[in-house]
Design a protein around this motif. Structure first.
Motif, PDB file in Angstrom:
ATOM      1  N   VAL A 163      41.929  34.918  40.412  1.00 12.09           N
ATOM      2  CA  VAL A 163      42.397  33.802  41.235  1.00 12.09           C
ATOM      3  C   VAL A 163      41.766  33.948  42.604  1.00 12.09           C
ATOM      4  CG1 VAL A 163      44.578  33.495  40.013  1.00 12.09           C
ATOM      5  CG2 VAL A 163      44.453  35.097  41.909  1.00 12.09           C
ATOM      6  N   GLY A 164      41.562  32.823  43.286  1.00 15.47           N
ATOM      7  CA  GLY A 164      41.071  32.871  44.652  1.00 15.47           C
ATOM      8  C   GLY A 164      39.572  33.047  44.795  1.00 15.47           C
ATOM      9  N   ASP A 165      38.839  33.126  43.688  1.00 18.05           N
ATOM     10  CA  ASP A 165      37.405  33.332  43.799  1.00 18.05           C
ATOM     11  C   ASP A 165      36.689  32.005  43.966  1.00 18.05           C
ATOM     12  OD1 ASP A 165      38.028  32.574  41.127  1.00 18.05           O
ATOM     13  OD2 ASP A 165      36.039  33.213  40.496  1.00 18.05           O
ATOM     14  N   ILE A 166      35.420  32.085  44.373  1.00 17.59           N
ATOM     15  CA  ILE A 166      34.593  30.895  44.463  1.00 17.59           C
ATOM     16  C   ILE A 166      33.956  30.676  43.102  1.00 17.59           C
ATOM     17  CG2 ILE A 166      32.594  29.841  45.584  1.00 17.59           C
ATOM     18  CD1 ILE A 166      34.994  30.149  47.388  1.00 17.59           C
ATOM     19  N   GLY A 167      34.299  29.599  42.470  1.00 18.78           N
ATOM     20  CA  GLY A 167      33.745  29.324  41.160  1.00 18.78           C
ATOM     21  C   GLY A 167      34.708  28.480  40.344  1.00 18.78           C
ATOM     22  N   PHE A 168      34.163  27.871  39.318  1.00 20.30           N
ATOM     23  CA  PHE A 168      34.981  27.026  38.453  1.00 20.30           C
ATOM     24  C   PHE A 168      34.450  27.126  37.040  1.00 20.30           C
ATOM     25  CE2 PHE A 168      35.552  22.984  36.232  1.00 20.30           C
ATOM     26  CZ  PHE A 168      36.932  22.932  36.198  1.00 20.30           C
TER      27      PHE A 168
END
Length: 406
Positions: free
Chosen positions: A239-244
């Motif tokens: 959670v909270g990371d840059i990415g999708f």
């Protein structure tokens, strides 16, 4: 050395306490609410239905994280940016003109707990036939005009773990034009490895804030456990990371988070955050330093937003002193970067978020104030900031401390 973590932690008291009798606040008991592992998953699932219903053209603020735009685009929508100024607000007249050109959805973001002019945004949408989506990922428990944020839009999305001591959690609420299929969307449960790892992360951070040396040893052990899980190829969805990742958008909120939500004192969380903000503002004001935005009625502040000369340099300097500031949104969606306005670029360079969450005590606030003042990291001159404080809020000044900040 004093240690001030960026985020609130988890204690055994949170886990062991009995569920509270009082009902949880909006949106946690919303009759059309649906929990997801992350808020970006909720955004994707919502916009997938909006696009299928014929609403493809979406107006999105140019000051954003990036994950929300990736999710909207992955759902098949077309994104058009609208400008946010240095105070985090849209130009309502310009936005109304964009809406009149044929957009279908207006996506608004409430920054760090402060409300956008959501009543006016609602009126723009009603006038031009748009549906309003409120991104309240940074503004859980905040209110404006006597109503909670997230209750003005047709839909709203919340990120629970940014404000609360839970492991994960994105929440989608449907206030109007509800899609029944979202209520019955098949969901997968997150793995036990994530729950154990995230709970350990939150517990260690809490311990470190109370006993920095012991906490540092525990943090080292936690890192070794994480390395072992990686070596064993145990899948963990962060959670909270840059990415999708579209493949992760059907993962539900963890069972542990759902249990914790029934055990939290939400009114106390809001009071402590506001108290910490006010104390830090008072201490910094003695050196002529003011927050980016004054603390308005109804705001549950996620951070203490401070304009600094150089965000990355300021963050590094504070970290050396044990204060873990958040460099929120240094970059946004790369596909939209060329279309960002001067306000968004300014905020990406200069807005740093200091921790004032419910775990921070008075001694830590006083220590943090000293670190900010002694480090001389604030953007504004003492004279300019003092004038702004004397005026009871932000003033527009022609003085520009940094020539390149536009």
């Amino acid at each position: 050395m004093t240690y001030v973590p960026a985020w609130q932690g988890l204690t055994l008291r949170h886990v062991m306490t009995a569920p509270l009798v009082s009902s949880a606040p909006f949106p946690l008991r919303h009759r059309r609410g649906r929990g997801f592992h992350t808020a970006r998953s909720a955004i994707y699932q919502l916009f997938k239905r909006l696009v299928a219903s014929g609403r493809r053209r979406v107006l999105v603020p140019d000051y954003h994280m990036g994950n929300e735009l990736r999710a909207i685009r992955a759902a098949g929508a077309q994104v058009e940016l609208y400008s946010i100024d240095r105070e985090g607000r849209p130009d309502l007249d310009a936005l109304s003109l964009q809406a009149a050109r044929g957009a279908d959805v207006l996506f608004t973001i409430h920054y760090a707990g402060w409300a956008q002019p959501v009543g006016e945004l609602r009126a723009v949408c009603d006038r031009h036939g748009l549906q309003l989506v409120e991104d309240c990922a940074l503004a859980l428990l905040s209110e404006t005009e006597g109503r909670p944020l997230g209750s003005f839009g047709d839909y709203a999305v919340f990120c629970l773990y940014k404000t609360l001591p839970v492991l994960d959690g994105g929440l989608l609420v449907q206030n109007r034009h509800a899609f029944a299929e979202l209520d019955h969307l098949p969901m997968r449960r997150i793995g036990r490895a994530f729950e154990v790892g995230q709970a350990l992360e939150l517990w260690v951070e809490r311990a470190r804030s109370r006993a920095p040396r012991v906490g540092a040893v525990l943090a080292g052990g936690k890192r070794r456990i994480g390395a072992l899980l990686t070596a064993l190829r145990v899948k963990r969805v962060p959670v909270g990371d840059i990415g999708f990742n579209v493949a992760d958008t059907d993962i539900a909120m963890s069972n542990w988070s759902e249990r914790l939500l029934a055990r939290l004192d939400y009114a106390a969380i809001v009071r402590q955050r506001r108290r910490n903000f006010s104390l830090l503002a008072e201490l910094l004001a003695e050196s002529g330093i003011a927050p980016w935005r004054a603390l308005e009625a109804g705001v549950c502040p996620l951070f203490f937003p401070l304009l600094v000369k150089d965000k990355r340099a300021a963050s590094r300097k504070l970290k050396k002193g044990g204060v873990i500031a958040t460099e929120l949104w240094n970059e946004g969606d790369p596909l939209s970067a060329a279309h960002e306005g001067s306000g968004a670029k300014f905020l990406r360079r200069h807005l740093l978020e200091l921790p004032i969450h419910q775990d921070v005590d008075e001694a830590q606030i006083r220590y943090m104030a000293a670190q900010v003042c002694e480090g001389e990291i604030a953007l504004e001159s003492a004279v300019n900031a003092s004038l702004r404080l004397a005026g009871g809020g932000r003033i527009r000044s022609t003085h520009q401390p940094i020539a390149s900040s536009g």
